[in-house]
Design an enzyme around this catalytic site. Structure first.
Site, PDB file in Angstrom:
ATOM      1  N   PHE A  33       0.853  -1.188   0.000  1.00 35.90           N
ATOM      2  CA  PHE A  33       0.000   0.000   0.000  1.00 35.90           C
ATOM      3  C   PHE A  33       0.891   1.240   0.000  1.00 35.90           C
ATOM      4  O   PHE A  33       1.758   1.403   0.875  1.00 35.90           O
ATOM      5  CB  PHE A  33      -0.904   0.003   1.242  1.00 35.90           C
ATOM      6  CG  PHE A  33      -1.824  -1.188   1.305  1.00 35.90           C
ATOM      7  CD1 PHE A  33      -3.040  -1.183   0.646  1.00 35.90           C
ATOM      8  CD2 PHE A  33      -1.453  -2.321   2.021  1.00 35.90           C
ATOM      9  CE1 PHE A  33      -3.885  -2.289   0.697  1.00 35.90           C
ATOM     10  CE2 PHE A  33      -2.291  -3.429   2.086  1.00 35.90           C
ATOM     11  CZ  PHE A  33      -3.509  -3.412   1.422  1.00 35.90           C
TER      12      PHE A  33
ATOM     13  N   VAL B 245       2.746  -1.692   4.291  1.00 36.28           N
ATOM     14  CA  VAL B 245       2.276  -0.307   4.206  1.00 36.28           C
ATOM     15  C   VAL B 245       3.494   0.601   4.206  1.00 36.28           C
ATOM     16  O   VAL B 245       4.307   0.551   5.138  1.00 36.28           O
ATOM     17  CB  VAL B 245       1.376   0.028   5.416  1.00 36.28           C
ATOM     18  CG1 VAL B 245       0.803   1.432   5.272  1.00 36.28           C
ATOM     19  CG2 VAL B 245       0.260  -0.997   5.564  1.00 36.28           C
ATOM     20  N   CYS B 246       3.643   1.411   3.166  1.00 40.34           N
ATOM     21  CA  CYS B 246       4.816   2.287   3.081  1.00 40.34           C
ATOM     22  C   CYS B 246       4.849   3.225   4.285  1.00 40.34           C
ATOM     23  O   CYS B 246       3.919   4.010   4.511  1.00 40.34           O
ATOM     24  CB  CYS B 246       4.796   3.112   1.802  1.00 40.34           C
ATOM     25  SG  CYS B 246       6.116   4.347   1.802  1.00 40.34           S
ATOM     26  N   VAL B 247       5.927   3.148   5.027  1.00 34.82           N
ATOM     27  CA  VAL B 247       5.990   3.899   6.288  1.00 34.82           C
ATOM     28  C   VAL B 247       6.026   5.407   6.042  1.00 34.82           C
ATOM     29  O   VAL B 247       5.372   6.173   6.758  1.00 34.82           O
ATOM     30  CB  VAL B 247       7.182   3.414   7.158  1.00 34.82           C
ATOM     31  CG1 VAL B 247       8.516   3.641   6.456  1.00 34.82           C
ATOM     32  CG2 VAL B 247       7.171   4.089   8.516  1.00 34.82           C
TER      33      VAL B 247
ATOM     34  N   ALA C  52       2.613   6.529   5.045  1.00 34.52           N
ATOM     35  CA  ALA C  52       1.655   6.318   6.133  1.00 34.52           C
ATOM     36  C   ALA C  52       1.786   7.385   7.219  1.00 34.52           C
ATOM     37  O   ALA C  52       0.788   7.973   7.649  1.00 34.52           O
ATOM     38  CB  ALA C  52       1.845   4.925   6.736  1.00 34.52           C
TER      39      ALA C  52
END
Lengths: 124, 137
Positions: free
Chosen positions: B46, B84-86, B89
């Site tokens: 994501f 999930v791309c930090v 995010a």
């Protein structure tokens, strides 16, 4: 991916102008990280994405960071294969000669070959 | 190629937010279809507004598909990794317990099976899977 794609460059297609959301910045981030991982990277600017290369782009009036400093860093990451869609460029009254970075113009009929020669392809 | 009998290992990239765009619905249905045909959905990454899919606080109306729960079901049933791309995010208010503590936030919004990950894992997914399919708005 199979071994025969291992030597292909990773392609990031950039289709959004600076400050048109975070598409351009987040797309460039993928290119930088891939290069840091030792992958050969090709960037293809298409559509409004060619605006990223327009001379004089600055930070956004709403406090968004500019992307020109990131483009200036590309060479440091060994990202030197920049392509720009000739039609998109002409539609916006630009030519490769006036771009601050050396980008190769790609004619519409050459685009499929550029994409086919890369793996994986990320589209922003 | 690691595939057996034409079965492929897939990674999906989701760039659209849930409910506001079709990307998530399309990605989920594509994922279900490829599993039904015997392929493996190993990774979903994501990125961009797609990170909103990871919000544990999502509370859609009961007569609409619950997209977050659908991803969780995939992880539980298929062992699909939900990355999930930090960077994407954090700036959108999606933090796991550790990041929330680190940034002094009073609550966290991401929990397993969603895992915060670096973009390097997206690049790696593109290399290690047989197919990488992007779902953008």
């Amino acid at each position: 991916m199979s071994d025969d794609t291992a030597d292909m460059p990773l392609l990031v297609i950039l289709r959004h102008a600076p400050h048109d959301g975070s598409w351009l910045r987040e797309g460039l981030d993928v290119a930088l990280v891939a290069a840091a991982f030792g992958r050969a990277v090709t960037l293809l600017f298409m559509g409004d994405g060619v605006e990223a290369l327009r001379p004089g782009q600055t930070a956004g009036p709403l406090g968004q960071k500019g992307t020109h400093p990131t483009l200036d860093m590309l060479a440091m990451y060994d990202i030197e294969d920049l392509r720009v869609d000739a039609t998109s460029l002409a539609e916006r009254g630009l030519s490769t000669a006036e771009l601050p970075w050396p980008a190769r113009s790609v004619a519409a009929e050459e685009l499929p070959a550029v994409i086919a020669a890369a793996s994986p392809v990320f589209n922003f | 190629m690691a595939s057996e009998q034409g079965k492929l290992r897939y990674a999906l990239v989701v760039l659209g937010g849930p409910y506001s765009q079709a990307a998530t619905h399309s990605a989920l249905r594509f994922g279900e279809a490829l599993i039904a045909q015997g392929h493996r959905l190993e990774t979903v990454f994501f990125y961009h507004d797609g990170v909103y899919n990871a919000s544990r606080l999502a509370a859609p109306p009961q007569d609409e598909p619950h997209l977050v729960d659908a991803w969780v079901r995939l992880a539980n049933d298929q062992g699909t990794e939900l990355l999930v791309c930090v960077a994407a995010a954090l700036r959108r208010g999606l933090l796991d317990e550790r990041e929330a503590q680190r940034h002094g936030k009073p609550a966290f919004s991401v929990e397993p099976p969603f895992v915060l990950a670096g973009i390097g894992q997206l690049v790696e997914a593109g290399i290690t899977h047989d197919r990488l399919v992007t779902f953008a708005p």
